[in-house]
Write a protein that holds these residues in place. Structure first.
Motif, PDB file in Angstrom:
ATOM      1  N   ALA A   1       0.833  -1.205   0.000  1.00 44.65           N
ATOM      2  CA  ALA A   1       0.000   0.000   0.000  1.00 44.65           C
ATOM      3  C   ALA A   1       0.870   1.258   0.000  1.00 44.65           C
ATOM      4  O   ALA A   1       0.571   2.240  -0.686  1.00 44.65           O
ATOM      5  CB  ALA A   1      -0.924  -0.004   1.206  1.00 44.65           C
ATOM      6  N   LEU A   2       1.962   1.226   0.775  1.00 44.78           N
ATOM      7  CA  LEU A   2       2.854   2.380   0.832  1.00 44.78           C
ATOM      8  C   LEU A   2       3.515   2.625  -0.520  1.00 44.78           C
ATOM      9  O   LEU A   2       3.677   3.778  -0.944  1.00 44.78           O
ATOM     10  CB  LEU A   2       3.920   2.155   1.908  1.00 44.78           C
TER      11      LEU A   2
ATOM     12  N   SER B   1      15.333   6.501   7.977  1.00 42.55           N
ATOM     13  CA  SER B   1      14.004   6.516   8.599  1.00 42.55           C
ATOM     14  C   SER B   1      13.600   5.206   9.260  1.00 42.55           C
ATOM     15  O   SER B   1      12.557   5.150   9.921  1.00 42.55           O
ATOM     16  CB  SER B   1      12.949   6.895   7.548  1.00 42.55           C
ATOM     17  N   GLY B   2      14.369   4.144   9.084  1.00 44.05           N
ATOM     18  CA  GLY B   2      13.977   2.862   9.670  1.00 44.05           C
ATOM     19  C   GLY B   2      12.633   2.411   9.127  1.00 44.05           C
ATOM     20  O   GLY B   2      12.408   2.407   7.925  1.00 44.05           O
TER      21      GLY B   2
ATOM     22  N   LEU C   1       5.651   7.256   7.849  1.00 43.17           N
ATOM     23  CA  LEU C   1       5.440   8.611   7.342  1.00 43.17           C
ATOM     24  C   LEU C   1       6.643   9.075   6.523  1.00 43.17           C
ATOM     25  O   LEU C   1       6.501   9.558   5.393  1.00 43.17           O
ATOM     26  CB  LEU C   1       5.185   9.572   8.490  1.00 43.17           C
ATOM     27  N   LEU C   2       7.854   8.930   7.089  1.00 45.37           N
ATOM     28  CA  LEU C   2       9.049   9.368   6.372  1.00 45.37           C
ATOM     29  C   LEU C   2       9.295   8.519   5.125  1.00 45.37           C
ATOM     30  O   LEU C   2       9.697   9.048   4.079  1.00 45.37           O
ATOM     31  CB  LEU C   2      10.261   9.304   7.301  1.00 45.37           C
ATOM     32  N   CYS C   3       9.036   7.217   5.241  1.00 50.69           N
ATOM     33  CA  CYS C   3       9.192   6.362   4.062  1.00 50.69           C
ATOM     34  C   CYS C   3       8.207   6.753   2.971  1.00 50.69           C
ATOM     35  O   CYS C   3       8.536   6.749   1.784  1.00 50.69           O
ATOM     36  CB  CYS C   3       9.000   4.894   4.448  1.00 50.69           C
ATOM     37  N   GLY C   4       6.985   7.109   3.375  1.00 45.07           N
ATOM     38  CA  GLY C   4       5.990   7.548   2.393  1.00 45.07           C
ATOM     39  C   GLY C   4       6.405   8.826   1.696  1.00 45.07           C
ATOM     40  O   GLY C   4       6.237   8.976   0.479  1.00 45.07           O
TER      41      GLY C   4
ATOM     42  N   ALA D   1       9.473   9.835   1.241  1.00 44.84           N
ATOM     43  CA  ALA D   1      10.584   9.482   0.357  1.00 44.84           C
ATOM     44  C   ALA D   1      10.087   8.845  -0.934  1.00 44.84           C
ATOM     45  O   ALA D   1      10.545   9.184  -2.035  1.00 44.84           O
ATOM     46  CB  ALA D   1      11.537   8.533   1.083  1.00 44.84           C
ATOM     47  N   ILE D   2       9.148   7.930  -0.815  1.00 41.00           N
ATOM     48  CA  ILE D   2       8.600   7.264  -2.002  1.00 41.00           C
ATOM     49  C   ILE D   2       7.956   8.284  -2.935  1.00 41.00           C
ATOM     50  O   ILE D   2       8.107   8.221  -4.158  1.00 41.00           O
ATOM     51  CB  ILE D   2       7.592   6.184  -1.583  1.00 41.00           C
ATOM     52  N   MET D   3       7.252   9.250  -2.374  1.00 38.38           N
ATOM     53  CA  MET D   3       6.583  10.252  -3.207  1.00 38.38           C
ATOM     54  C   MET D   3       7.595  11.170  -3.903  1.00 38.38           C
ATOM     55  O   MET D   3       7.394  11.568  -5.046  1.00 38.38           O
ATOM     56  CB  MET D   3       5.597  11.053  -2.370  1.00 38.38           C
ATOM     57  N   LEU D   4       8.683  11.505  -3.213  1.00 42.96           N
ATOM     58  CA  LEU D   4       9.703  12.344  -3.847  1.00 42.96           C
ATOM     59  C   LEU D   4      10.336  11.632  -5.043  1.00 42.96           C
ATOM     60  O   LEU D   4      10.588  12.252  -6.091  1.00 42.96           O
ATOM     61  CB  LEU D   4      10.783  12.719  -2.835  1.00 42.96           C
ATOM     62  N   VAL D   5      10.590  10.342  -4.895  1.00 42.67           N
ATOM     63  CA  VAL D   5      11.139   9.579  -6.023  1.00 42.67           C
ATOM     64  C   VAL D   5      10.099   9.468  -7.134  1.00 42.67           C
ATOM     65  O   VAL D   5      10.416   9.570  -8.324  1.00 42.67           O
ATOM     66  CB  VAL D   5      11.594   8.184  -5.562  1.00 42.67           C
ATOM     67  N   GLY D   6       8.839   9.286  -6.755  1.00 41.81           N
ATOM     68  CA  GLY D   6       7.771   9.210  -7.749  1.00 41.81           C
ATOM     69  C   GLY D   6       7.620  10.480  -8.559  1.00 41.81           C
ATOM     70  O   GLY D   6       7.295  10.441  -9.749  1.00 41.81           O
ATOM     71  N   ILE D   7       7.855  11.618  -7.923  1.00 41.43           N
ATOM     72  CA  ILE D   7       7.777  12.895  -8.651  1.00 41.43           C
ATOM     73  C   ILE D   7       8.790  12.922  -9.790  1.00 41.43           C
ATOM     74  O   ILE D   7       8.482  13.332 -10.916  1.00 41.43           O
ATOM     75  CB  ILE D   7       8.007  14.071  -7.679  1.00 41.43           C
ATOM     76  N   ALA D   8      10.004  12.469  -9.508  1.00 40.84           N
ATOM     77  CA  ALA D   8      11.029  12.433 -10.561  1.00 40.84           C
ATOM     78  C   ALA D   8      10.652  11.439 -11.643  1.00 40.84           C
ATOM     79  O   ALA D   8      10.765  11.724 -12.842  1.00 40.84           O
ATOM     80  CB  ALA D   8      12.387  12.078  -9.964  1.00 40.84           C
ATOM     81  N   GLY D   9      10.191  10.244 -11.224  1.00 43.77           N
ATOM     82  CA  GLY D   9       9.798   9.244 -12.217  1.00 43.77           C
ATOM     83  C   GLY D   9       8.637   9.711 -13.066  1.00 43.77           C
ATOM     84  O   GLY D   9       8.573   9.415 -14.269  1.00 43.77           O
TER      85      GLY D   9
END
Length: 412
Positions: A266-267, A312-313, A317-320, A322-330
């Protein structure tokens, strides 16, 4: 402004068909599902993560070979024919993956066939049509046409994970095969059309709108000799390495840190949402601001994402974030590439030029999962891969910020 609305009024069905066509296309179905297949394939066949993660590389190599050819065919024969032929072939390729056996070469061959049969569903083909229908609002229209990749991508990890849990990995491949037939093909048949100038190739150039004439356009070989093309190719390729590495391994990274499989899937769906946001935001900004700076900003943001994933371990929240920041570039990368090709090289050979650019991007995307998997197998963690991602994103942002138009398009 009136001209922009007129473009949307006459071509909104093409936008809709392109959004669902790319969303159910081979690039999305391969990239967003490989993470969900990694665990069941390693368990059944005894393959390592790095071995399974190498499958996208064989897909990418096949894309390098077929991408420019499909682009050239779209330039010559039109996009509609290519799309309608490729969507059922893509479904067939996914069905064939249910027959996987050892040795692992069958997996690699299956992903190469996936690229060959599904190449007509790549964003290259749809973007060629969009750049013909839209001129004044080309950047935002390209973003809208690719939004389906993010929407479908947001749902696909959960969809595939649910199929794997209920029906096994073979049932999941069958579930993927249904998507181009149910989502892409009907709307492509009803709504997807080539732009008017592509349907009337005999029309004299003088009678065509200035925005679509071949005057000033680059031939395929001319584009390859330009510095601008290779600046784009290298920057897009290295971003693809980092984005694909994160996309394919984040689910496994989170599970290793104690996150449940369902929560991790889901994340990862946030990646798809961010892809859609990145495409819309970058598309709007491309119409308003200097394009290389827009691209540089989009490529620099995920460097922070790699730091967050590293530190972030199992903080969801922090992992989410991070995933969104990478998704923006993709998300931004594909419409930025289409915009640059149309702006700097013209439309006469758009799909062939973009096809090669996309293929090189795909090659980088193929290396990313393998590279991250190899690092994990060697070190037992993803830390080194994440730190390398910081440098990769920074390098790509710096390189694309220096992009200048090729000589033919510079004012005298």
């Amino acid at each position: 402004m009136l001209r922009k609305w007129e473009e949307y009024r006459r071509a909104w069905p093409v936008l809709l068909a392109s959004a669902l066509g790319t969303g159910s296309g081979v690039a999305v179905l391969m990239a967003y599902s490989i993470g969900s297949f990694m665990a069941p394939l390693t368990m059944e066949f005894g393959w390592s993560r790095a071995e399974v993660a190498a499958a996208p590389l064989f897909y990418a190599i096949a894309t390098v070979l077929i991408g420019p050819l499909v682009g050239a065919l779209a330039d010559r024969w039109g996009c509609r024919r290519i799309v309608l032929l490729s969507q059922p072939l893509l479904a067939l390729a996914l069905v064939l993956l249910t027959q996987l056996r050892t040795p692992i070469g069958w997996l690699y061959a299956g992903y190469a066939v996936l690229a060959l049969l599904g190449a007509g569903t790549l964003p290259v083909v749809f973007s060629r049509a969009i750049t013909g229908w839209f001129v004044s609002s080309r950047g935002f229209a390209l973003g809208l046409s690719l939004i389906g990749t993010g929407v479908v991508g947001a749902l696909l990890p959960t969809y595939v994970n649910g199929l794997v849990q209920a029906y096994g990995w073979r049932g999941a491949y069958l579930g993927l095969a249904a998507l181009p037939l149910l989502l892409g093909l009907p709307l492509s048949w009803l709504c997807f059309r080539d732009p008017p100038e592509d349907m009337t190739p005999s029309t004299p150039t003088a009678q065509k709108p200035a925005s679509v004439t071949a005057a000033g356009s680059f031939h395929f070989s001319e584009a390859l000799r330009s510095l601008a093309f290779w600046q784009m190719a290298v920057s897009f390729m290295v971003v693809a390495i980092a984005v694909s590495a994160v996309l394919s391994h984040t689910q496994s990274l989170l599970i290793d840190r104690g996150v449940t499989r369902a929560a991790a899937a889901a994340l990862l769906g946030l990646f798809g949402i961010a892809v859609s946001c990145g495409r819309l935001v970058s598309g709007y900004m491309l119409d308003m601001l200097r394009a290389p700076l827009v691209a540089a900003a989009m490529f620099a943001a995920p460097a922070l994402a790699c730091v967050l994933l590293w530190t972030s371990g199992n903080n969801l929240l922090l992992c989410g974030v991070a995933i969104m920041l990478v998704g923006i570039a993709g998300g931004a990368e594909h419409d930025i590439a289409g915009f640059f090709v149309a702006k700097y090289f013209g439309r006469a050979h758009f799909a062939a030029i973009y096809g090669l650019l996309y293929a090189l991007y795909g090659l980088g995307g193929g290396f990313g999962p393998l590279l991250a998997g190899t690092i994990y197998d060697a070190t037992g963690s993803y830390d080194s891969a994440l730190l390398g991602g910081v440098g990769i994103f920074a390098f790509a942002a710096a390189l694309i910020s220096c992009l200048r138009p090729p000589a033919k398009h510079r004012p005298a």
